[in-house]
Design an enzyme around this catalytic site. Structure first.
Site, PDB file in Angstrom:
ATOM      1  N   ARG A 121     -33.491 -17.536   3.981  1.00  0.00           N
ATOM      2  CA  ARG A 121     -32.648 -16.879   4.991  1.00  0.00           C
ATOM      3  C   ARG A 121     -32.152 -17.920   5.993  1.00  0.00           C
ATOM      4  O   ARG A 121     -31.030 -17.866   6.468  1.00  0.00           O
ATOM      5  CB  ARG A 121     -33.417 -15.751   5.701  1.00  0.00           C
ATOM      6  CG  ARG A 121     -32.674 -15.242   6.942  1.00  0.00           C
ATOM      7  CD  ARG A 121     -33.112 -13.889   7.468  1.00  0.00           C
ATOM      8  NE  ARG A 121     -34.509 -13.604   7.330  1.00  0.00           N
ATOM      9  CZ  ARG A 121     -35.476 -14.158   8.087  1.00  0.00           C
ATOM     10  NH1 ARG A 121     -35.184 -15.026   9.028  1.00  0.00           N
ATOM     11  NH2 ARG A 121     -36.728 -13.831   7.875  1.00  0.00           N
ATOM     12  N   TYR A 156      -7.185  -6.373  11.307  1.00  0.00           N
ATOM     13  CA  TYR A 156      -7.945  -5.848  10.180  1.00  0.00           C
ATOM     14  C   TYR A 156      -8.720  -4.599  10.611  1.00  0.00           C
ATOM     15  O   TYR A 156      -9.428  -4.622  11.617  1.00  0.00           O
ATOM     16  CB  TYR A 156      -8.885  -6.947   9.670  1.00  0.00           C
ATOM     17  CG  TYR A 156      -9.729  -6.504   8.508  1.00  0.00           C
ATOM     18  CD1 TYR A 156      -9.144  -6.277   7.261  1.00  0.00           C
ATOM     19  CD2 TYR A 156     -11.083  -6.300   8.635  1.00  0.00           C
ATOM     20  CE1 TYR A 156      -9.910  -5.853   6.186  1.00  0.00           C
ATOM     21  CE2 TYR A 156     -11.854  -5.879   7.570  1.00  0.00           C
ATOM     22  CZ  TYR A 156     -11.260  -5.654   6.350  1.00  0.00           C
ATOM     23  OH  TYR A 156     -12.021  -5.237   5.293  1.00  0.00           O
ATOM     24  N   ASP A 168      -9.226 -15.422  13.346  1.00  0.00           N
ATOM     25  CA  ASP A 168      -9.484 -14.957  11.987  1.00  0.00           C
ATOM     26  C   ASP A 168      -8.417 -15.608  11.104  1.00  0.00           C
ATOM     27  O   ASP A 168      -7.242 -15.237  11.158  1.00  0.00           O
ATOM     28  CB  ASP A 168      -9.395 -13.420  11.946  1.00  0.00           C
ATOM     29  CG  ASP A 168      -9.688 -12.842  10.564  1.00  0.00           C
ATOM     30  OD1 ASP A 168      -9.560 -13.577   9.569  1.00  0.00           O
ATOM     31  OD2 ASP A 168     -10.015 -11.632  10.482  1.00  0.00           O
ATOM     32  N   LYS A 198     -11.473 -13.429   0.303  1.00  0.00           N
ATOM     33  CA  LYS A 198     -10.050 -13.370   0.003  1.00  0.00           C
ATOM     34  C   LYS A 198      -9.581 -14.696  -0.627  1.00  0.00           C
ATOM     35  O   LYS A 198     -10.046 -15.038  -1.684  1.00  0.00           O
ATOM     36  CB  LYS A 198      -9.283 -13.011   1.266  1.00  0.00           C
ATOM     37  CG  LYS A 198      -9.931 -11.861   2.086  1.00  0.00           C
ATOM     38  CD  LYS A 198      -9.896 -10.520   1.377  1.00  0.00           C
ATOM     39  CE  LYS A 198     -10.763  -9.446   2.040  1.00  0.00           C
ATOM     40  NZ  LYS A 198     -10.569  -9.251   3.466  1.00  0.00           N
TER      41      LYS A 198
HETATM   42  C1  PLP Z   1     -11.270  -8.668   4.514  1.00  0.00           C
HETATM   43  C2  PLP Z   1     -11.034  -9.114   5.894  1.00  0.00           C
HETATM   44  C3  PLP Z   1     -12.083  -9.141   6.833  1.00  0.00           C
HETATM   45  C4  PLP Z   1     -13.480  -8.657   6.506  1.00  0.00           C
HETATM   46  O1  PLP Z   1     -14.111  -9.434   5.545  1.00  0.00           O
HETATM   47  P1  PLP Z   1     -15.152  -8.868   4.441  1.00  0.00           P
HETATM   48  O2  PLP Z   1     -15.454 -10.072   3.632  1.00  0.00           O
HETATM   49  O3  PLP Z   1     -14.472  -7.775   3.701  1.00  0.00           O
HETATM   50  O4  PLP Z   1     -16.331  -8.359   5.205  1.00  0.00           O
HETATM   51  C5  PLP Z   1     -11.790  -9.599   8.104  1.00  0.00           C
HETATM   52  N1  PLP Z   1     -10.544 -10.011   8.440  1.00  0.00           N
HETATM   53  C6  PLP Z   1      -9.535  -9.992   7.565  1.00  0.00           C
HETATM   54  C7  PLP Z   1      -8.180 -10.440   7.997  1.00  0.00           C
HETATM   55  C8  PLP Z   1      -9.733  -9.547   6.273  1.00  0.00           C
HETATM   56  O5  PLP Z   1      -8.707  -9.505   5.414  1.00  0.00           O
END
Ligand code: PLP
Length: 379
Positions: free
Chosen positions: A46, A98, A170, A195
Protein backbone atom coordinates in the site's frame (compact mmCIF):
# COMPACT_ATOMS: atom_id res chain seq x y z
CA UNK A 1 15.13 14.71 -23.33
CA UNK A 2 12.39 15.36 -25.86
CA UNK A 3 8.84 14.10 -25.41
CA UNK A 4 8.88 10.82 -27.39
CA UNK A 5 12.14 9.73 -25.76
CA UNK A 6 10.72 10.58 -22.35
CA UNK A 7 7.51 8.65 -23.03
CA UNK A 8 9.60 5.54 -23.62
CA UNK A 9 12.48 5.95 -21.18
CA UNK A 10 11.83 8.50 -18.43
CA UNK A 11 11.30 7.24 -14.89
CA UNK A 12 11.84 3.58 -15.76
CA UNK A 13 14.91 1.37 -15.71
CA UNK A 14 15.62 -2.26 -16.60
CA UNK A 15 15.02 -4.68 -13.73
CA UNK A 16 18.26 -4.76 -11.67
CA UNK A 17 17.88 -8.48 -10.92
CA UNK A 18 17.33 -9.83 -14.46
CA UNK A 19 17.76 -6.99 -16.93
CA UNK A 20 14.08 -7.30 -17.96
CA UNK A 21 13.54 -4.24 -20.14
CA UNK A 22 9.87 -3.88 -19.20
CA UNK A 23 9.15 -3.02 -15.59
CA UNK A 24 8.08 -6.32 -13.98
CA UNK A 25 4.70 -6.62 -12.26
CA UNK A 26 5.79 -6.88 -8.63
CA UNK A 27 2.73 -8.83 -7.52
CA UNK A 28 3.61 -8.86 -3.84
CA UNK A 29 2.07 -7.38 -0.71
CA UNK A 30 5.18 -7.43 1.47
CA UNK A 31 9.00 -7.43 1.38
CA UNK A 32 11.48 -9.41 3.45
CA UNK A 33 13.59 -7.38 5.90
CA UNK A 34 17.15 -8.34 6.87
CA UNK A 35 16.66 -7.16 10.42
CA UNK A 36 13.72 -5.21 11.94
CA UNK A 37 13.48 -1.92 10.04
CA UNK A 38 16.41 -2.84 7.77
CA UNK A 39 14.74 -3.04 4.35
CA UNK A 40 15.43 -1.88 0.78
CA UNK A 41 12.90 0.95 0.70
CA UNK A 42 9.92 -1.37 0.37
CA UNK A 43 7.92 -2.59 3.37
CA UNK A 44 4.31 -3.02 2.33
CA UNK A 45 2.64 -2.52 -1.07
CA UNK A 46 0.00 0.00 0.00
CA UNK A 47 2.93 2.28 0.87
CA UNK A 48 5.38 1.40 -1.91
CA UNK A 49 5.52 -1.03 -4.79
CA UNK A 50 8.33 -1.06 -7.39
CA UNK A 51 5.97 -1.22 -10.40
CA UNK A 52 4.04 1.74 -9.00
CA UNK A 53 7.24 3.66 -8.22
CA UNK A 54 8.33 3.47 -11.86
CA UNK A 55 4.91 4.52 -13.11
CA UNK A 56 4.83 7.48 -10.68
CA UNK A 57 8.28 8.56 -11.85
CA UNK A 58 7.31 8.20 -15.52
CA UNK A 59 4.15 10.31 -15.17
CA UNK A 60 6.04 12.95 -13.15
CA UNK A 61 8.75 13.13 -15.84
CA UNK A 62 6.22 13.56 -18.66
CA UNK A 63 4.54 16.43 -16.78
CA UNK A 64 7.93 18.06 -16.04
CA UNK A 65 7.13 17.60 -12.35
CA UNK A 66 9.11 16.43 -9.37
CA UNK A 67 6.79 14.04 -7.51
CA UNK A 68 4.29 11.54 -8.93
CA UNK A 69 1.60 9.71 -6.95
CA UNK A 70 -0.61 7.01 -8.45
CA UNK A 71 -4.11 6.08 -7.31
CA UNK A 72 -6.72 3.39 -7.96
CA UNK A 73 -8.75 5.89 -10.03
CA UNK A 74 -8.81 9.51 -11.08
CA UNK A 75 -11.45 10.13 -8.41
CA UNK A 76 -9.18 8.65 -5.71
CA UNK A 77 -6.48 11.11 -6.85
CA UNK A 78 -8.83 14.10 -6.51
CA UNK A 79 -10.12 12.74 -3.18
CA UNK A 80 -6.53 12.63 -1.87
CA UNK A 81 -5.90 16.20 -3.03
CA UNK A 82 -9.04 17.48 -1.27
CA UNK A 83 -7.79 16.00 2.03
CA UNK A 84 -5.25 18.85 2.12
CA UNK A 85 -8.09 21.23 3.02
CA UNK A 86 -10.08 21.92 6.20
CA UNK A 87 -13.64 23.02 6.96
CA UNK A 88 -14.08 26.68 6.06
CA UNK A 89 -11.53 26.55 3.22
CA UNK A 90 -12.84 27.70 -0.14
CA UNK A 91 -12.19 26.24 -3.57
CA UNK A 92 -12.89 27.97 -6.87
CA UNK A 93 -13.67 25.51 -9.65
CA UNK A 94 -14.69 25.72 -13.26
CA UNK A 95 -18.46 25.26 -13.70
CA UNK A 96 -18.12 23.06 -16.80
CA UNK A 97 -16.32 20.04 -15.41
CA UNK A 98 -16.21 16.27 -15.21
CA UNK A 99 -19.46 15.08 -13.58
CA UNK A 100 -17.65 12.82 -11.11
CA UNK A 101 -15.54 15.74 -9.87
CA UNK A 102 -18.68 17.84 -9.41
CA UNK A 103 -20.29 14.98 -7.45
CA UNK A 104 -17.23 14.54 -5.21
CA UNK A 105 -17.07 18.28 -4.54
CA UNK A 106 -20.76 18.83 -3.79
CA UNK A 107 -21.92 15.50 -2.34
CA UNK A 108 -18.85 14.47 -0.32
CA UNK A 109 -16.70 17.49 0.53
CA UNK A 110 -19.29 20.26 0.77
CA UNK A 111 -21.09 18.41 3.61
CA UNK A 112 -17.67 18.11 5.32
CA UNK A 113 -17.33 21.89 5.35
CA UNK A 114 -15.39 22.84 2.20
CA UNK A 115 -16.99 25.62 0.20
CA UNK A 116 -16.96 25.45 -3.61
CA UNK A 117 -17.56 28.29 -6.06
CA UNK A 118 -18.34 27.14 -9.61
CA UNK A 119 -17.53 29.84 -12.14
CA UNK A 120 -17.15 30.07 -15.93
CA UNK A 121 -13.36 30.20 -15.89
CA UNK A 122 -12.75 31.25 -19.46
CA UNK A 123 -13.61 34.63 -17.88
CA UNK A 124 -10.87 35.29 -15.30
CA UNK A 125 -12.83 38.21 -13.83
CA UNK A 126 -15.35 35.62 -12.59
CA UNK A 127 -12.52 33.88 -10.74
CA UNK A 128 -11.13 37.08 -9.20
CA UNK A 129 -14.59 37.97 -7.93
CA UNK A 130 -14.68 34.84 -5.73
CA UNK A 131 -11.14 35.09 -4.32
CA UNK A 132 -10.97 35.73 -0.57
CA UNK A 133 -8.61 35.08 2.31
CA UNK A 134 -10.29 31.66 2.62
CA UNK A 135 -9.46 30.63 -0.97
CA UNK A 136 -7.10 27.65 -0.77
CA UNK A 137 -7.39 25.99 -4.17
CA UNK A 138 -8.26 26.89 -7.73
CA UNK A 139 -9.41 23.83 -9.69
CA UNK A 140 -9.05 24.02 -13.45
CA UNK A 141 -10.09 21.47 -16.05
CA UNK A 142 -9.07 22.50 -19.56
CA UNK A 143 -10.31 21.98 -22.17
CA UNK A 144 -13.55 21.55 -20.26
CA UNK A 145 -15.82 18.56 -20.54
CA UNK A 146 -17.89 18.42 -22.71
CA UNK A 147 -18.00 22.00 -24.07
CA UNK A 148 -14.27 22.25 -24.82
CA UNK A 149 -13.88 25.71 -23.31
CA UNK A 150 -10.24 26.59 -22.81
CA UNK A 151 -9.04 28.12 -19.55
CA UNK A 152 -5.91 30.28 -19.37
CA UNK A 153 -3.67 28.27 -17.03
CA UNK A 154 -1.00 30.99 -16.66
CA UNK A 155 -3.66 33.58 -15.76
CA UNK A 156 -5.22 31.21 -13.20
CA UNK A 157 -1.73 30.56 -11.78
CA UNK A 158 -1.16 34.28 -11.30
CA UNK A 159 -4.46 34.64 -9.41
CA UNK A 160 -3.70 31.59 -7.25
CA UNK A 161 -0.24 32.87 -6.41
CA UNK A 162 -1.53 36.27 -5.40
CA UNK A 163 -4.23 34.64 -3.24
CA UNK A 164 -1.75 32.25 -1.62
CA UNK A 165 -3.79 29.34 -2.98
CA UNK A 166 -2.75 26.24 -4.88
CA UNK A 167 -3.60 25.80 -8.56
CA UNK A 168 -4.49 22.26 -9.64
CA UNK A 169 -5.17 21.32 -13.26
CA UNK A 170 -7.04 18.22 -14.41
CA UNK A 171 -4.93 17.43 -17.49
CA UNK A 172 -6.86 14.29 -18.49
CA UNK A 173 -8.18 15.67 -21.81
CA UNK A 174 -4.87 17.09 -23.02
CA UNK A 175 -2.11 14.90 -21.58
CA UNK A 176 1.42 16.33 -21.36
CA UNK A 177 1.77 15.75 -25.13
CA UNK A 178 -0.50 18.76 -25.62
CA UNK A 179 0.07 20.89 -22.54
CA UNK A 180 2.22 20.86 -19.39
CA UNK A 181 0.41 22.95 -16.73
CA UNK A 182 3.33 22.89 -14.27
CA UNK A 183 5.40 24.81 -16.84
CA UNK A 184 2.63 27.44 -16.86
CA UNK A 185 2.67 27.94 -13.08
CA UNK A 186 0.30 25.23 -11.79
CA UNK A 187 1.23 23.54 -8.50
CA UNK A 188 -0.48 20.20 -9.09
CA UNK A 189 -1.53 18.21 -12.16
CA UNK A 190 -4.19 15.54 -11.87
CA UNK A 191 -4.85 12.72 -14.34
CA UNK A 192 -7.43 10.12 -14.90
CA UNK A 193 -4.80 7.73 -16.31
CA UNK A 194 -7.79 5.64 -17.41
CA UNK A 195 -8.14 7.82 -20.50
CA UNK A 196 -5.38 8.86 -22.95
CA UNK A 197 -2.43 8.07 -20.68
CA UNK A 198 -3.23 4.33 -20.48
CA UNK A 199 -4.93 4.70 -23.84
CA UNK A 200 -6.33 1.22 -24.40
CA UNK A 201 -9.59 1.23 -22.40
CA UNK A 202 -8.32 -1.60 -20.25
CA UNK A 203 -7.72 -0.12 -16.81
CA UNK A 204 -8.90 2.52 -14.33
CA UNK A 205 -6.23 4.58 -12.58
CA UNK A 206 -5.36 8.12 -11.52
CA UNK A 207 -2.36 10.27 -10.65
CA UNK A 208 -1.20 13.52 -9.10
CA UNK A 209 2.03 15.28 -10.08
CA UNK A 210 3.39 17.90 -7.70
CA UNK A 211 6.33 20.31 -7.62
CA UNK A 212 6.52 21.33 -3.99
CA UNK A 213 8.26 18.87 -1.63
CA UNK A 214 6.09 19.73 1.39
CA UNK A 215 2.81 19.37 -0.54
CA UNK A 216 4.02 16.08 -2.01
CA UNK A 217 4.93 14.84 1.47
CA UNK A 218 1.42 15.57 2.79
CA UNK A 219 -0.20 13.95 -0.25
CA UNK A 220 2.00 10.85 0.18
CA UNK A 221 0.86 10.65 3.78
CA UNK A 222 -2.81 10.63 2.70
CA UNK A 223 -2.10 8.26 -0.20
CA UNK A 224 -0.78 5.70 2.28
CA UNK A 225 -3.04 6.51 5.23
CA UNK A 226 -6.26 6.34 3.20
CA UNK A 227 -5.00 3.62 0.88
CA UNK A 228 -6.58 4.38 -2.50
CA UNK A 229 -3.57 2.94 -4.30
CA UNK A 230 -3.51 0.91 -7.53
CA UNK A 231 -2.30 -2.67 -7.94
CA UNK A 232 0.93 -3.46 -9.80
CA UNK A 233 -0.84 -5.04 -12.79
CA UNK A 234 -2.71 -1.80 -13.49
CA UNK A 235 0.51 0.20 -13.09
CA UNK A 236 2.13 -2.08 -15.67
CA UNK A 237 -0.71 -1.52 -18.14
CA UNK A 238 -0.36 2.26 -17.85
CA UNK A 239 3.44 2.04 -18.18
CA UNK A 240 2.94 0.03 -21.38
CA UNK A 241 0.40 2.54 -22.67
CA UNK A 242 2.70 5.51 -22.00
CA UNK A 243 5.31 4.14 -24.39
CA UNK A 244 3.10 5.03 -27.36
CA UNK A 245 1.48 8.15 -25.90
CA UNK A 246 3.13 10.49 -28.43
CA UNK A 247 2.17 8.34 -31.44
CA UNK A 248 -1.40 7.89 -30.26
CA UNK A 249 -1.85 11.56 -29.39
CA UNK A 250 -0.47 12.66 -32.75
CA UNK A 251 -3.09 10.54 -34.50
CA UNK A 252 -5.89 11.53 -32.10
CA UNK A 253 -5.12 15.18 -32.96
CA UNK A 254 -4.94 14.59 -36.73
CA UNK A 255 -8.20 12.65 -36.74
CA UNK A 256 -9.78 15.22 -34.43
CA UNK A 257 -8.99 18.00 -36.88
CA UNK A 258 -10.33 16.03 -39.88
CA UNK A 259 -13.58 15.21 -38.09
CA UNK A 260 -14.11 18.68 -36.62
CA UNK A 261 -13.73 20.10 -40.13
CA UNK A 262 -16.08 17.53 -41.62
CA UNK A 263 -18.75 18.23 -38.99
CA UNK A 264 -18.42 22.00 -39.37
CA UNK A 265 -19.51 21.89 -43.02
CA UNK A 266 -22.29 19.31 -42.48
CA UNK A 267 -25.70 20.85 -43.28
CA UNK A 268 -27.40 19.10 -40.34
CA UNK A 269 -24.86 20.23 -37.76
CA UNK A 270 -25.60 23.47 -35.91
CA UNK A 271 -22.41 23.92 -33.96
CA UNK A 272 -19.07 22.16 -33.39
CA UNK A 273 -17.05 22.62 -30.20
CA UNK A 274 -13.32 22.10 -30.84
CA UNK A 275 -10.53 24.43 -29.60
CA UNK A 276 -8.53 24.15 -32.84
CA UNK A 277 -10.97 26.33 -34.78
CA UNK A 278 -9.88 29.94 -35.12
CA UNK A 279 -13.51 30.84 -34.53
CA UNK A 280 -13.49 29.07 -31.12
CA UNK A 281 -14.03 31.79 -28.49
CA UNK A 282 -10.89 30.78 -26.56
CA UNK A 283 -8.73 29.89 -29.57
CA UNK A 284 -6.07 32.49 -28.71
CA UNK A 285 -5.54 30.95 -25.27
CA UNK A 286 -5.62 27.44 -26.77
CA UNK A 287 -2.97 28.39 -29.35
CA UNK A 288 -0.83 29.89 -26.57
CA UNK A 289 -0.87 26.98 -24.14
CA UNK A 290 -1.62 23.87 -26.23
CA UNK A 291 0.77 22.25 -28.71
CA UNK A 292 -2.16 20.64 -30.56
CA UNK A 293 -5.92 20.48 -30.06
CA UNK A 294 -6.78 16.89 -29.27
CA UNK A 295 -9.42 14.40 -30.28
CA UNK A 296 -12.35 15.48 -28.10
CA UNK A 297 -15.15 17.11 -30.08
CA UNK A 298 -18.74 17.98 -29.18
CA UNK A 299 -21.49 19.02 -31.55
CA UNK A 300 -25.15 19.99 -31.59
CA UNK A 301 -27.58 19.12 -34.38
CA UNK A 302 -29.76 21.68 -36.15
CA UNK A 303 -33.13 21.95 -34.38
CA UNK A 304 -31.52 20.98 -31.05
CA UNK A 305 -33.80 17.99 -30.42
CA UNK A 306 -32.75 15.24 -28.03
CA UNK A 307 -34.53 12.55 -30.16
CA UNK A 308 -32.38 13.45 -33.18
CA UNK A 309 -29.20 13.13 -31.12
CA UNK A 310 -30.33 9.76 -29.75
CA UNK A 311 -31.13 8.54 -33.30
CA UNK A 312 -27.62 9.48 -34.48
CA UNK A 313 -26.02 7.77 -31.47
CA UNK A 314 -27.98 4.59 -32.15
CA UNK A 315 -26.93 4.54 -35.83
CA UNK A 316 -23.17 4.69 -35.32
CA UNK A 317 -21.35 1.54 -36.43
CA UNK A 318 -17.74 2.43 -35.57
CA UNK A 319 -18.17 5.05 -32.85
CA UNK A 320 -19.12 2.92 -29.82
CA UNK A 321 -21.72 4.37 -27.49
CA UNK A 322 -19.93 4.27 -24.15
CA UNK A 323 -18.75 6.29 -21.17
CA UNK A 324 -15.07 7.23 -21.00
CA UNK A 325 -12.69 8.60 -23.61
CA UNK A 326 -9.09 8.61 -24.76
CA UNK A 327 -8.79 5.00 -25.91
CA UNK A 328 -7.55 3.85 -29.32
CA UNK A 329 -11.14 3.17 -30.42
CA UNK A 330 -13.59 5.99 -31.19
CA UNK A 331 -16.40 6.50 -28.70
CA UNK A 332 -19.52 8.63 -28.69
CA UNK A 333 -21.70 9.73 -25.83
CA UNK A 334 -24.64 11.79 -24.73
CA UNK A 335 -23.35 13.88 -21.79
CA UNK A 336 -26.80 14.92 -20.52
CA UNK A 337 -27.80 11.31 -19.81
CA UNK A 338 -24.35 9.70 -19.39
CA UNK A 339 -21.22 11.43 -18.06
CA UNK A 340 -23.03 14.53 -16.76
CA UNK A 341 -26.23 12.95 -15.45
CA UNK A 342 -25.06 13.67 -11.88
CA UNK A 343 -25.18 17.43 -12.58
CA UNK A 344 -28.71 18.81 -11.99
CA UNK A 345 -30.51 19.77 -15.24
CA UNK A 346 -30.74 23.45 -14.28
CA UNK A 347 -26.97 23.65 -13.57
CA UNK A 348 -26.26 21.75 -16.79
CA UNK A 349 -28.32 24.04 -19.00
CA UNK A 350 -26.91 27.12 -17.28
CA UNK A 351 -23.43 25.92 -18.26
CA UNK A 352 -24.61 25.62 -21.90
CA UNK A 353 -24.77 21.83 -21.97
CA UNK A 354 -27.88 21.22 -24.05
CA UNK A 355 -29.81 17.94 -24.20
CA UNK A 356 -28.94 17.39 -27.87
CA UNK A 357 -25.18 17.64 -27.40
CA UNK A 358 -23.15 14.68 -28.72
CA UNK A 359 -19.59 14.16 -27.51
CA UNK A 360 -16.99 12.27 -29.55
CA UNK A 361 -13.72 10.79 -28.37
CA UNK A 362 -12.02 10.40 -31.72
CA UNK A 363 -9.83 7.28 -31.80
CA UNK A 364 -6.83 6.40 -33.93
CA UNK A 365 -8.60 4.48 -36.71
CA UNK A 366 -8.47 5.72 -40.33
CA UNK A 367 -10.12 9.14 -40.48
CA UNK A 368 -11.90 8.21 -43.75
CA UNK A 369 -13.71 5.32 -42.05
CA UNK A 370 -14.72 7.52 -39.12
CA UNK A 371 -16.06 10.19 -41.46
CA UNK A 372 -18.04 7.55 -43.41
CA UNK A 373 -19.59 6.44 -40.11
CA UNK A 374 -20.53 10.02 -39.21
CA UNK A 375 -22.02 10.54 -42.69
CA UNK A 376 -24.30 7.50 -42.45
CA UNK A 377 -25.31 8.19 -38.84
CA UNK A 378 -26.14 11.88 -39.28
CA UNK A 379 -27.68 11.20 -42.69
C1 PLP B 1 -12.59 10.19 -16.20
C2 PLP B 1 -12.24 11.52 -15.68
C3 PLP B 1 -12.02 11.71 -14.30
C4 PLP B 1 -12.18 10.61 -13.28
O1 PLP B 1 -11.26 9.58 -13.44
P1 PLP B 1 -11.56 8.02 -13.14
O2 PLP B 1 -10.30 7.36 -13.55
O3 PLP B 1 -12.75 7.63 -13.93
O4 PLP B 1 -11.83 7.93 -11.67
C5 PLP B 1 -11.67 12.99 -13.89
N1 PLP B 1 -11.54 14.01 -14.77
C6 PLP B 1 -11.75 13.84 -16.08
C7 PLP B 1 -11.62 15.01 -17.00
C8 PLP B 1 -12.11 12.61 -16.58
O5 PLP B 1 -12.35 12.46 -17.89
Amino acid sequence: MKFATKAIHAGVHPDPETGAIMTPIYQTSTYVQRSPGDHRGYEYSRTHNPTRTQLQNAVAALENGKHGLAFASGMAAIDCLLKLFSPGDEIISTNDLYGGSYRLFTKVYEPLGLKFHFVPMHDMAAVREKVSSRTKLIWVETPTNPLLNVIDIAAAAAIAKEAGALLAVDNTFSTPYIQTPLDLGADIVMHSLTKYMAGHSDTVMGALVVQDDAVAERLRFYQNACGGTPGPQDCFLVLRGLKTLHLRMQRHCENGRAIAEYLRQHPKVEKVFWPGFESHPNHAVAAKQMRDFGGMISFVLKGDRKEDAVAVLEKFQLFALAESLGGVESLCGHPATMTHASIPAAERLKAGLSDSLIRLSVGIEDAEDLIDDLAQAIG
